[in-house]
Design an enzyme around this catalytic site. Sequence first.
Site, mmCIF file in Angstrom:
data_model
loop_
_atom_site.group_PDB
_atom_site.id
_atom_site.type_symbol
_atom_site.label_atom_id
_atom_site.label_comp_id
_atom_site.label_asym_id
_atom_site.label_seq_id
_atom_site.Cartn_x
_atom_site.Cartn_y
_atom_site.Cartn_z
ATOM 1 C CB ALA A 1 48.518 19.898 44.673
ATOM 2 N N GLY A 2 45.485 21.934 44.167
ATOM 3 C CA GLY A 2 44.106 22.072 44.653
ATOM 4 C C GLY A 2 43.144 21.346 43.717
ATOM 5 C CB VAL B 1 41.947 23.678 38.821
ATOM 6 C CG1 VAL B 1 42.315 23.658 37.342
ATOM 7 C CG2 VAL B 1 40.641 24.423 39.028
ATOM 8 N N GLY B 2 44.193 21.737 39.864
ATOM 9 C CA GLY B 2 45.500 21.109 39.616
ATOM 10 C C GLY B 2 45.438 19.597 39.745
ATOM 11 N NE ARG C 1 34.575 33.477 39.815
ATOM 12 C CZ ARG C 1 33.601 33.739 38.973
ATOM 13 N NH1 ARG C 1 32.870 34.838 39.116
ATOM 14 N NH2 ARG C 1 33.318 32.902 37.996
ATOM 15 C CB THR D 1 46.158 31.570 38.640
ATOM 16 O OG1 THR D 1 46.815 30.357 38.979
ATOM 17 C CG2 THR D 1 45.854 32.367 39.899
ATOM 18 C CG ASN D 2 40.086 33.066 37.120
ATOM 19 O OD1 ASN D 2 40.241 33.367 35.952
ATOM 20 N ND2 ASN D 2 39.260 32.106 37.514
ATOM 21 C CG HIS E 1 38.062 32.965 31.891
ATOM 22 N ND1 HIS E 1 37.000 32.222 31.432
ATOM 23 C CD2 HIS E 1 38.336 32.506 33.133
ATOM 24 C CE1 HIS E 1 36.658 31.358 32.359
ATOM 25 N NE2 HIS E 1 37.438 31.508 33.405
HETATM 26 P P1 NAD Z 1 42.171 25.519 45.196
HETATM 27 O O1 NAD Z 1 42.057 26.441 46.362
HETATM 28 O O2 NAD Z 1 41.490 24.208 45.247
HETATM 29 O O3 NAD Z 1 43.733 25.243 44.914
HETATM 30 C C1 NAD Z 1 44.699 26.248 44.857
HETATM 31 C C2 NAD Z 1 46.007 25.638 45.318
HETATM 32 O O4 NAD Z 1 47.059 26.594 45.101
HETATM 33 C C3 NAD Z 1 46.032 25.279 46.812
HETATM 34 O O5 NAD Z 1 46.366 23.905 46.979
HETATM 35 C C4 NAD Z 1 47.126 26.176 47.390
HETATM 36 O O6 NAD Z 1 47.845 25.604 48.442
HETATM 37 C C5 NAD Z 1 48.003 26.400 46.147
HETATM 38 N N1 NAD Z 1 48.916 27.543 46.261
HETATM 39 C C6 NAD Z 1 48.684 28.759 46.796
HETATM 40 N N2 NAD Z 1 49.797 29.524 46.702
HETATM 41 C C7 NAD Z 1 50.739 28.784 46.063
HETATM 42 C C8 NAD Z 1 52.082 29.017 45.657
HETATM 43 N N3 NAD Z 1 52.688 30.187 45.878
HETATM 44 N N4 NAD Z 1 52.749 28.016 45.042
HETATM 45 C C9 NAD Z 1 52.157 26.812 44.817
HETATM 46 N N5 NAD Z 1 50.885 26.536 45.176
HETATM 47 C C10 NAD Z 1 50.189 27.509 45.775
HETATM 48 O O7 NAD Z 1 41.692 26.364 43.915
HETATM 49 P P2 NAD Z 1 41.243 25.771 42.490
HETATM 50 O O8 NAD Z 1 39.797 25.545 42.475
HETATM 51 O O9 NAD Z 1 42.169 24.679 42.125
HETATM 52 O O10 NAD Z 1 41.522 27.057 41.559
HETATM 53 C C11 NAD Z 1 42.836 27.500 41.347
HETATM 54 C C12 NAD Z 1 42.854 28.794 40.520
HETATM 55 O O11 NAD Z 1 42.353 28.519 39.210
HETATM 56 C C13 NAD Z 1 41.970 29.919 41.089
HETATM 57 O O12 NAD Z 1 42.607 31.163 40.908
HETATM 58 C C14 NAD Z 1 40.722 29.837 40.224
HETATM 59 O O13 NAD Z 1 40.018 31.059 40.183
HETATM 60 C C15 NAD Z 1 41.354 29.484 38.900
HETATM 61 N N6 NAD Z 1 40.445 28.898 37.913
HETATM 62 C C16 NAD Z 1 40.541 29.368 36.624
HETATM 63 C C17 NAD Z 1 39.747 28.833 35.642
HETATM 64 C C18 NAD Z 1 39.884 29.337 34.229
HETATM 65 O O14 NAD Z 1 39.011 29.067 33.416
HETATM 66 N N7 NAD Z 1 40.938 30.068 33.872
HETATM 67 C C19 NAD Z 1 38.820 27.831 35.959
HETATM 68 C C20 NAD Z 1 38.747 27.358 37.275
HETATM 69 C C21 NAD Z 1 39.583 27.901 38.253
#
Ligand code: NAD
Length: 308
Positions: free
Chosen positions: A10-11, A13-14, A82, A119-120, A175
């Site tokens: 729920a960060g 992106v979520g 990142r 997730t990356n 990606h």
């Molecule tokens: P963020 O830090 O805002 O959110 C990540 C969330 O994951 C946090 O709320 C954290 O508490 C939660 N989390 C951690 N471990 C967990 C678990 N075991 N179970 C449930 N939740 C858990 O990060 P973000 O900006 O939302 O990015 C999330 C991921 O998406 C990163 O790995 C980022 O690199 C990736 N991403 C990928 C793309 C793509 O194009 N594929 C684009 C943007 C971001």
Amino acid sequence: MHKKITIVGAGNVGATTAQLIAEKNLADVVLVDIVEGIPQGKALDIQEACPLWNSSVRVTGTNNYEDTAHSDIVVITAGRARKPGMSRDELLQSNARVVKDVAKNIAVTSPESIVIVVTNPMDAMAHLTLKVTNFPHRRIVGMGGVLDSARMRAFIAMETGVSPDKVETMVLGSHGDLMVPLPRLTRAGGKNITDILPESKIEEIIHRTKNGGAEIVGLLKTGSAYFAPAASIVEMIENILEIKKEILSCSVYLDGEYGLKGVYIGVPVRLCSAGVGEIIELELKENEKQALSASAEAVKGLIRKLVT
Ligand code: NAD
């Protein structure tokens, strides 16, 4: 009856993905996170906006996978993003632990779901999700190419003045730094960009596309991009729900297509309610084939590191 979409993580992106799904009235949403209060609070906030959006969906937050049971679609965004100067691949081991845990849980609670991995490093995480869930590979798809293509379209629109929705392109491959933009198949306002932009400008746009994620990380300093990533996830969801019927670049498991086998990599596909409906094999030039193979080798290298 609305469809049910679970978003794990729920960060940035979520939560933004949940917001867009609710705003567009696409499906009920369950936000899951390990941090107590965050998914509940963000879900309630989004739910309270629904009357203003004329949206009838239910948005809930939880720390418990039982609440996600029987989801039609699961989006995995859990894990670290990142920091400036970091590559996506540096997140491999720590995010693999997170994705393994998530995949184990969704395999039990939503065994019929279509999974979108975000997730990356995403292509490797999609592969890991396949291994852990043991789902048919057509039900696990990675988000990367839609975002990379959107970035390239935005940069071309900025350069040419053509409206972004009138720019078409296709970015294939992993990606990451070895993504494969295809200027040959890129059109702005119906014209091929190789006819309207000088080669040096096209090279600049390709470079900026490949570094699109890093550019945002460098500006934000405390996180990575989330508005365009969330919009890209929702584009895929609208195709899985069969509201839209587009050809999108998504990371899918190749089993001989493009001469590649046993690897997740971005290629043009049609998504549908069953997941990946069709993989479209473009006629690639020799240099494009080589770039796609190099990209696939890099993903395979990450997978080997995961196993050892
Ligand atoms: P963020 O830090 O805002 O959110 C990540 C969330 O994951 C946090 O709320 C954290 O508490 C939660 N989390 C951690 N471990 C967990 C678990 N075991 N179970 C449930 N939740 C858990 O990060 P973000 O900006 O939302 O990015 C999330 C991921 O998406 C990163 O790995 C980022 O690199 C990736 N991403 C990928 C793309 C793509 O194009 N594929 C684009 C943007 C971001």
